[in-house]
Design an enzyme around this catalytic site. Structure first.
Site, PDB file in Angstrom:
ATOM      1  N   LYS A 160       0.948  -1.497   0.073  1.00  0.00           N
ATOM      2  CA  LYS A 160       0.110  -0.118  -0.029  1.00  0.00           C
ATOM      3  C   LYS A 160       0.840   1.367   0.073  1.00  0.00           C
ATOM      4  O   LYS A 160       2.287   1.206   0.460  1.00  0.00           O
ATOM      5  CB  LYS A 160      -1.002   0.061   1.182  1.00  0.00           C
ATOM      6  CG  LYS A 160      -1.832  -1.105   1.261  1.00  0.00           C
ATOM      7  CD  LYS A 160      -3.037  -0.969  -0.081  1.00  0.00           C
ATOM      8  CE  LYS A 160      -3.893  -2.045  -0.230  1.00  0.00           C
ATOM      9  NZ  LYS A 160      -3.533  -3.356  -0.570  1.00  0.00           N
TER      10      LYS A 160
HETATM   11  C1  LIG Z   1      -9.858  -2.516  -1.740  1.00  0.00           C
HETATM   12  C2  LIG Z   1      -9.282  -3.256  -0.503  1.00  0.00           C
HETATM   13  N1  LIG Z   1      -9.928  -3.513   0.379  1.00  0.00           N
HETATM   14  C3  LIG Z   1      -9.319  -3.998   1.477  1.00  0.00           C
HETATM   15  C4  LIG Z   1      -8.113  -4.720   1.438  1.00  0.00           C
HETATM   16  C5  LIG Z   1      -7.758  -5.426   2.528  1.00  0.00           C
HETATM   17  O1  LIG Z   1      -6.230  -4.966   3.214  1.00  0.00           O
HETATM   18  P1  LIG Z   1      -5.434  -5.946   4.043  1.00  0.00           P
HETATM   19  O2  LIG Z   1      -4.548  -6.599   2.975  1.00  0.00           O
HETATM   20  O3  LIG Z   1      -4.441  -4.846   4.752  1.00  0.00           O
HETATM   21  O4  LIG Z   1      -6.305  -6.961   4.755  1.00  0.00           O
HETATM   22  C6  LIG Z   1      -7.303  -4.522   0.326  1.00  0.00           C
HETATM   23  C7  LIG Z   1      -5.956  -4.964   0.261  1.00  0.00           C
HETATM   24  O5  LIG Z   1      -5.334  -5.247  -0.894  1.00  0.00           O
HETATM   25  C8  LIG Z   1      -7.801  -3.877  -0.905  1.00  0.00           C
HETATM   26  O6  LIG Z   1      -7.250  -3.554  -1.952  1.00  0.00           O
END
Ligand SMILES: Cc1ncc(COP(=O)(O)O)c(C=O)c1O
Length: 405
Positions: free
Chosen positions: A186
């Site tokens: 990210k």
């Molecule tokens: C649009 C979206 N929502 C939620 C998440 C979830 O994040 P995490 O990987 O920190 O659980 C991601 C991760 O890529 C995402 O792209």
């Protein structure tokens, strides 16, 4: 897109502060931690940078969505409207609180088509969840108006759009609640981590408790905390928060570089009139993690993808239409409601009904879309060279398909 590209001494210093005391947990051990409260400091920094009244750090973006949905009181019997193009975490979180994800079509913003949202509203709808995909943002004016008119909650999944803004306000801070992911890829990273943001004190208190076994966090003795409701463990560690603290101090720099590189690459691709670009509801608020572009047909797009691969140019270019993580077409586990835990038969049937609909309008968008990830490490020369080689490849395919000479 990722802050990990510019990882260095700042992150090491913050992590070493934590290692020096050995207090890796964010709560308690007040004397032994010698003034190090990395998670609390990062929460304050998030509130300041993004203009949110409250921020609750958790262990991931997925945990942030689950926490926010619970804090909003969404669960059994509720429907949450979300886009067909997102990351699997968005529907995982909805299912984990016992609600039904109602997937609807996206438009050329690559996120919720407001008309599709309107058409999906039923008496069971409780929440609209725009997902600000690929660094951009949803048409928030339209979605806020729909939520007001139908008295629905608005939960922004801003996990992919850290630093994007809409009409002067940061995405993730505009709805009733919003979430970020700080996973490794990210815009800023904690390695793993996430945040719930809200301007509502009650939602914040609930998020704070839910992510730590329901603790009320009212005293200094964890053992004496009361538990007004059942919670879970979605805590972030001090080590992860320390990395994030160093990263948020560099976030403005990351965003400036992304915007500069994005502008340059776009100016090169703009030479080809057959390329159109993703619609950004507030172009000045694009965080520019990706440059997303469209070709005239699926056949041309597939041929360009094949050619980019042959030229060794495919890395960093994403054809989401064939992607297993991001688009409904490949989510067979969701379409068949395959879970390890038993689902109530009505819920299983509802999930299958919602996910086996006709998504032809989304297909028409995603089958022609390519997103190019913007690196923080590119030099100006590298961007120009990369862009020119992409242009050559696209022009060659267009000529082969008889679209232009
Ligand atoms: C649009 C979206 N929502 C939620 C998440 C979830 O994040 P995490 O990987 O920190 O659980 C991601 C991760 O890529 C995402 O792209």
């Amino acid at each position: 897109m990722p802050g990990f590209e510019l990882f260095g001494g700042e992150e090491r210093k913050e992590v070493n502060d934590v290692l020096d005391t050995g207090i890796l947990m964010r709560y308690g051990f007040d004397a032994a931690r010698k003034g190090n409260w990395k998670a609390k400091e990062l929460e304050t920094a998030i509130c300041q940078f993004f203009g949110s009244k409250y921020a609750q750090l958790v262990s991931s973006g997925t945990a942030a969505l689950t926490t926010a949905l619970s804090a909003l009181g969404i669960g059994y019997g509720d429907e949450v409207i979300m886009p067909s193009f997102t990351f699997v975490a968005s529907f995982e979180a909805v299912l984990s609180v016992g609600a039904i994800p109602v997937l609807v079509d996206v438009d050329d913003t690559l996120t919720l088509n407001p008309e599709a949202v309107r058409n999906a509203i039923t008496p069971k709808t409780k929440c609209v969840m725009p997902v600000h995909m690929c660094g951009g943002m949803a048409d928030l004016d339209a979605l806020v108006a729909i939520c007001k008119e139908h008295r629905l909650l608005l939960l922004e999944d801003a996990c992919q759009s850290i630093g994007a803004s809409y009409k002067g306000r940061q995405v993730g801070t505009i709805g009733d609640a919003g979430t970020f992911s700080f996973d490794f890829v990210k815009t800023m990273t904690c390695a793993e981590g996430g945040a719930v943001m809200t301007n509502n004190e009650d939602l914040f208190i609930k998020s704070d408790g839910l992510s730590d076994h329901g603790h009320d966090h009212k005293g200094v003795d964890r053992g004496a905390d009361l538990h007004p409701f059942i919670g879970y463990n979605y805590r972030i560690s001090e080590l992860h928060a320390a990395v994030g603290l160093a990263q948020i101090r560099k976030l403005r720099q990351f965003l400036d570089i992304q915007q500069r590189n994005h502008t340059l690459l776009k100016s090169v691709l703009q030479q080809v009139p057959e390329i159109t670009f993703r619609r950004i509801p507030d172009p000045s608020g694009d965080s520019c993690t990706f440059l997303s572009w469209f070709l005239p047909t699926e056949a041309i797009t597939r041929a360009v993808i094949t050619d980019l691969k042959e030229q060794g140019l495919l890395a960093g270019n994403f054809y989401w239409f064939d992607n297993n993580w991001h688009y409904i077409r490949k989510w067979d586990h969701l379409k068949n409601a395959v879970t390890l835990n038993a689902l109530h038969p009505d819920m299983k049937a509802a999930v299958m009904q919602q996910t086996n609909k006709n998504f032809a309008a989304s297909d028409a968008i995603l089958s022609r879309c390519v997103s190019t990830a913007i690196s923080l490490l590119w030099t100006e020369e590298q961007i120009k060279e990369k862009g020119e080689r992409m242009v050559q490849s696209i022009r060659k395919v267009l000529a082969q398909q008889g679209v232009s000479a």
